[in-house]
Motif scaffolding. Structure first.
Motif, mmCIF file in Angstrom:
data_model
loop_
_atom_site.group_PDB
_atom_site.id
_atom_site.type_symbol
_atom_site.label_atom_id
_atom_site.label_comp_id
_atom_site.label_asym_id
_atom_site.label_seq_id
_atom_site.Cartn_x
_atom_site.Cartn_y
_atom_site.Cartn_z
ATOM 1 N N THR A 663 0.847 -1.192 0.000
ATOM 2 C CA THR A 663 0.000 0.000 0.000
ATOM 3 C C THR A 663 0.881 1.241 0.000
ATOM 4 O O THR A 663 1.830 1.333 0.785
ATOM 5 N N LYS A 664 0.567 2.212 -0.849
ATOM 6 C CA LYS A 664 1.377 3.427 -0.946
ATOM 7 C C LYS A 664 1.439 4.134 0.405
ATOM 8 O O LYS A 664 0.432 4.274 1.089
ATOM 9 N N THR A 665 2.643 4.567 0.773
ATOM 10 C CA THR A 665 3.016 5.287 2.006
ATOM 11 C C THR A 665 3.034 4.387 3.241
ATOM 12 O O THR A 665 3.290 4.873 4.349
ATOM 13 N N VAL A 666 2.788 3.076 3.103
ATOM 14 C CA VAL A 666 2.796 2.165 4.251
ATOM 15 C C VAL A 666 3.972 1.208 4.122
ATOM 16 O O VAL A 666 4.050 0.426 3.168
ATOM 17 N N GLY A 667 4.911 1.269 5.085
ATOM 18 C CA GLY A 667 6.063 0.383 5.059
ATOM 19 C C GLY A 667 5.696 -1.031 5.455
ATOM 20 O O GLY A 667 4.763 -1.264 6.231
ATOM 21 N N ASP A 668 6.455 -1.992 4.922
ATOM 22 C CA ASP A 668 6.191 -3.402 5.227
ATOM 23 C C ASP A 668 7.441 -4.202 4.891
ATOM 24 O O ASP A 668 8.083 -3.946 3.867
ATOM 25 N N THR A 669 7.779 -5.168 5.725
ATOM 26 C CA THR A 669 8.947 -6.006 5.445
ATOM 27 C C THR A 669 8.742 -6.861 4.204
ATOM 28 O O THR A 669 9.713 -7.380 3.640
ATOM 29 N N ALA A 670 7.495 -7.010 3.762
ATOM 30 C CA ALA A 670 7.229 -7.784 2.547
ATOM 31 C C ALA A 670 7.432 -6.958 1.283
ATOM 32 O O ALA A 670 7.476 -7.507 0.185
ATOM 33 N N ASN A 671 7.551 -5.632 1.415
ATOM 34 C CA ASN A 671 7.726 -4.768 0.244
ATOM 35 C C ASN A 671 9.146 -4.870 -0.296
ATOM 36 O O ASN A 671 10.104 -5.073 0.459
ATOM 37 N N ALA A 672 9.279 -4.666 -1.593
ATOM 38 C CA ALA A 672 10.610 -4.625 -2.212
ATOM 39 C C ALA A 672 10.491 -4.041 -3.613
ATOM 40 O O ALA A 672 9.586 -4.420 -4.367
ATOM 41 N N PRO A 673 11.375 -3.111 -3.980
ATOM 42 C CA PRO A 673 11.396 -2.646 -5.374
ATOM 43 C C PRO A 673 11.739 -3.816 -6.298
ATOM 44 O O PRO A 673 12.493 -4.719 -5.924
ATOM 45 N N GLY A 674 11.194 -3.767 -7.517
ATOM 46 C CA GLY A 674 11.536 -4.786 -8.484
ATOM 47 C C GLY A 674 12.995 -4.694 -8.912
ATOM 48 O O GLY A 674 13.660 -3.675 -8.730
ATOM 49 N N SER A 675 13.523 -5.778 -9.460
ATOM 50 C CA SER A 675 14.898 -5.784 -9.959
ATOM 51 C C SER A 675 15.069 -4.671 -10.980
ATOM 52 O O SER A 675 14.190 -4.445 -11.819
ATOM 53 N N ARG A 676 16.250 -3.984 -10.919
ATOM 54 C CA ARG A 676 16.433 -2.835 -11.803
ATOM 55 C C ARG A 676 17.908 -2.462 -11.905
ATOM 56 O O ARG A 676 18.726 -2.862 -11.073
ATOM 57 N N GLU A 677 18.199 -1.663 -12.908
ATOM 58 C CA GLU A 677 19.500 -1.033 -13.068
ATOM 59 C C GLU A 677 19.279 0.467 -13.330
ATOM 60 O O GLU A 677 18.182 0.886 -13.701
#
Length: 723
Positions: A663-677
């Motif tokens: 959810t936007k603006t809500v932190g969570d240990t399950a969150n992660a940015p997608g792989s990227r360069e």
């Protein structure tokens, strides 16, 4: 009797009996004389688009640059001719010389002068009774307004350029409000901004903090900061007119705490207002929070007057962090105002190099200027030290000086045909952007592509780096910028991986270390030539680099994970950690636990941060043969720590992972940015990590068809990570 067709190369004239009333046989004398064959040409100056001319025979001449061309039709002396403009260039007006029509007696050249279409920015004020009202346009022109009426800024704005009308000072005893078109893009006509003034009462905003154990910084929508180190109340200097909107945000959280503002942190003010800030032990430590932007790839930008303003997805942008903690972004490769829209399927691509300038402040984007369309080319000023506009580009070097001015060097730049940008290559031009004046100045370097490096006879002398992109660099505490390597043109004009070190002291470039020829291999004392590395300056003024793609100690090319430090006083490299051979695998160890045996795998174009405490973080990047990564590492105290995310369920070691946005603006240990360069990162005053965009994976997996929102492409998501 008339002459239907004269003989080639001659002029024939009829006698006086060629017309009349016939009463007997008539003989008309015809006298022919030889005549020179003459040419009709056009000479164009000031052109920055495409111009089409036509002669009286219907023949066309098309101009895309300032040059002279000749019509195919030949004229004999004494013949009439006419040149007209069939198509004007976009954004310009061209005028013909006074000899555009007439009788030709010599070879004739018609001058054509083209000027950029400029338009007025007006303000139409009603209800003004107070004194001291001053407007400002694009942070440059000041326009005092003494009474109601329509007034015009002194500087005209080019067609297609951005504008922004702000109120520098309000009139005494009144508040003036601007119409919805106070900022936007000039579109072929003068702009008039309606301004309404009325009596006002002003109110103050106070912030009351409780539970604080560290340092908290809050900011209002006027960019005024309040800094708290203990529980207390403070008032913002700015007074708000009754009925106006306001907003208070947290720009820097205290270490180990999470401070939440009361529900009245934004709204419409009609009384003195106190906003509470309640601080508790942080529950977001070690969590990613999706703050802004889209969770899919390939999305067009939103430019004023449309709201909310938001840059399109992109990677390889030039970035800066100013003294107030605001993040600045320029250009890159991505999607402009004409790109794919959110939710579209089977939508076309309009990805290109960009030339727009943005500021991220108070967790929102502000469009600061430049072009809303891709592939913009601009002519260089007549000489250095003059203002102009840098052409669209990606993968340039960028830094901010001690005075807060933004610098940008080289990159992969669009050039050749103004307004078309059908070609791109490496450049070595240096530009400075004044935030206060809202102007770009060409400082140095060449106005042509593929410029070879100019190296002094020995290391330590002044010169000029060759055209390049994918370099890495950092600014030290004295304001000097240090640049390493990249994909560049060497001293002989050959393109390759470089390992040269240059220092910019604000006036000149000094060649400090490395080779002046391309593709040097790694040795025990010097890193090999490479591109896409990460770099930073530590508290002792030493320059560090990590990874990249380039030449290892065996003469093989690949992704590296070597860590080096460069002593800026002795100009000597020291190998610190990692492997001197290409494509090493990572050793992750236990998540969250530092170890001398831990090390990230080889990678290039990762995102990096250095926090105020001196800790260095590395995220993702490209791994040869395996794809893109999204693992987060910390380097501190001489050891690497694998920080996040948790190991994927498929055991894939973070390769080609979809984003987990929550959810936007809500932190969570399950969150992660997608792989990227080529993501863009900055650290705030509390040591929190911020990430914007890059090239990689959003939240939608690859599907059949041509949906541009699946698979890998550019991103514009903004993330925050609290270590």
């Amino acid at each position: 009797v008339t002459i239907l067709t004269p003989p080639a190369g001659q002029i024939c004239t009829l006698g006086s009996t060629a017309t009349g009333i016939i009463t007997a046989d008539v003989t008309v004398p015809v006298t022919c004389t030889s005549a020179a064959v003459l040419t009709l040409s056009a000479s164009v100056t000031g052109l920055s688009g495409t111009l089409v001319l036509q002669d009286d025979a219907g023949q066309l001449l098309t101009f895309t640059t300032n040059t002279t061309q000749t019509f195919l039709n030949a004229y004999v002396s004494g013949a009439t001719y006419a040149v007209t403009i069939l198509t004007q260039p976009t954004g310009q007006t061209c005028t013909l010389g006074i000899n555009a029509t007439g009788t030709i007696t010599v070879n004739t050249t018609v001058p054509v002068t083209c000027t950029t279409a400029l338009f007025n920015i007006n303000v139409s004020v009603t209800g003004l009774t107070g004194t001291g009202l001053v407007f400002q346009d694009n942070l440059t022109d000041n326009l005092p307004v003494p009474t109601s009426g329509t007034f015009t800024f002194a500087t005209q704005i080019a067609n297609g350029a951005g504008y922004a009308v702000t109120i520098l000072t309000q009139p005494s005893g009144q508040t003036c409000t601007r119409g919805p078109n106070a900022s936007g893009i000039v579109n072929g006509a003068d702009v008039t901004v309606a301004v309404t003034c009325g009596a006002t009462t002003t109110y103050q905003i106070t912030v009351a903090v409780t539970g604080l154990t560290g340092t908290l910084i809050v900011q209002d929508d006027q960019s005024e900061n309040l800094t708290f180190t203990t529980d207390s109340s403070q008032m913002f200097p700015h007074l708000y007119p009754g009925g106006s909107s306001y907003s208070v945000t947290v720009t820097s959280q205290p270490t180990g705490q999470d401070c939440q503002l009361g529900a009245n942190a934004s709204g419409t003010i009609n009384a003195n207002t106190t906003v509470t800030a309640t601080c508790t032990t942080s529950t977001n430590t070690g969590e990613w929070t999706w703050v802004n932007g889209q969770n899919i790839v390939a999305v067009q930008g939103t430019y004023p007057p449309n709201t909310p303003a938001e840059p399109g997805t992109r990677y390889g942008s030039a970035t800066w962090l100013d003294a107030s903690g605001n993040f600045w972004l320029w250009g890159g490769i991505g999607y402009d105002i004409n790109g794919p829209t959110v939710g579209c399927t089977n939508c076309g691509s309009n990805e290109s190099v960009l030339s727009d300038l943005w500021e991220f402040k108070n967790s929102a984007w502000n469009f600061k200027g430049g072009q809303a369309t891709t592939g913009q080319c601009f002519d260089f000023p007549a000489s250095t030290a003059q203002t102009g506009s840098p052409s669209a580009r990606s993968d340039a070097m960028s830094w901010i000086d001690l005075s807060g001015n933004l610098f940008m060097f080289g990159g992969y730049e669009a050039y050749n045909v103004p307004g078309n940008c059908n070609l791109a290559d490496a450049f070595n031009d240096l530009w400075e952007y004044s935030v206060s004046a809202n102007t770009w100045t060409w400082v140095g370097g060449s106005s042509t592509e593929k410029t070879k490096g100019v190296y002094p006879a020995t290391v330590g002398g002044t010169g000029t780096p060759g055209a390049r992109y994918w370099s890495t660099g950092s600014r030290d505490s004295n304001g000097n910028f240090w640049m390493f390597g990249g994909y560049a043109y060497d001293s002989g004009g050959t393109l390759g991986y470089m390992n040269d070190v240059w220092e910019w002291n604000g006036t000149t470039w000094t060649w400090v270390s490395g080779s002046k020829t391309h593709d040097p291999v790694e040795t025990a004392t010097v890193p090999g030539g490479r591109a896409g590395a990460n770099s930073w300056i530590d508290s002792s003024g030493n320059f560090w680099i990590f990874g990249g793609v380039g030449w290892d100690s065996a003469g093989d090319a690949g992704e590296m994970n070597d860590l080096w430090t460069f002593n800026t006083s002795t100009s000597k490299w020291t190998f610190v950690k990692g492997s001197m051979t290409a494509d090493p695998v990572g050793s992750y160890g236990t998540q969250g636990v530092a170890s001398s045996t831990n090390v990230p795998g080889g990678r290039a174009w990762a995102t990096s941060w250095i926090t105020p405490s001196g800790d260095v973080y590395i995220l993702g990047g490209q791994q040869l043969g395996s794809g893109l990564l999204n693992d987060l590492w910390k380097y501190s105290g001489g050891e690497w720590t694998w920080v996040a995310p948790a190991m994927p369920s498929d055991g894939s070691q973070f390769v080609n992972e979809l984003g987990l946005y929550g959810t936007k603006t809500v932190g969570d240990t399950a969150n992660a940015p997608g792989s990227r360069e080529q993501g863009m990162g900055w650290a705030d005053a509390s040591g929190n990590l911020w990430l914007f965009g890059g090239f990689g994976w959003g939240t939608i997996p690859v599907t059949s068809g041509t949906n541009v929102h699946s698979g890998t492409d550019s991103l514009n998501d903004v993330w925050e990570f609290q270590p």
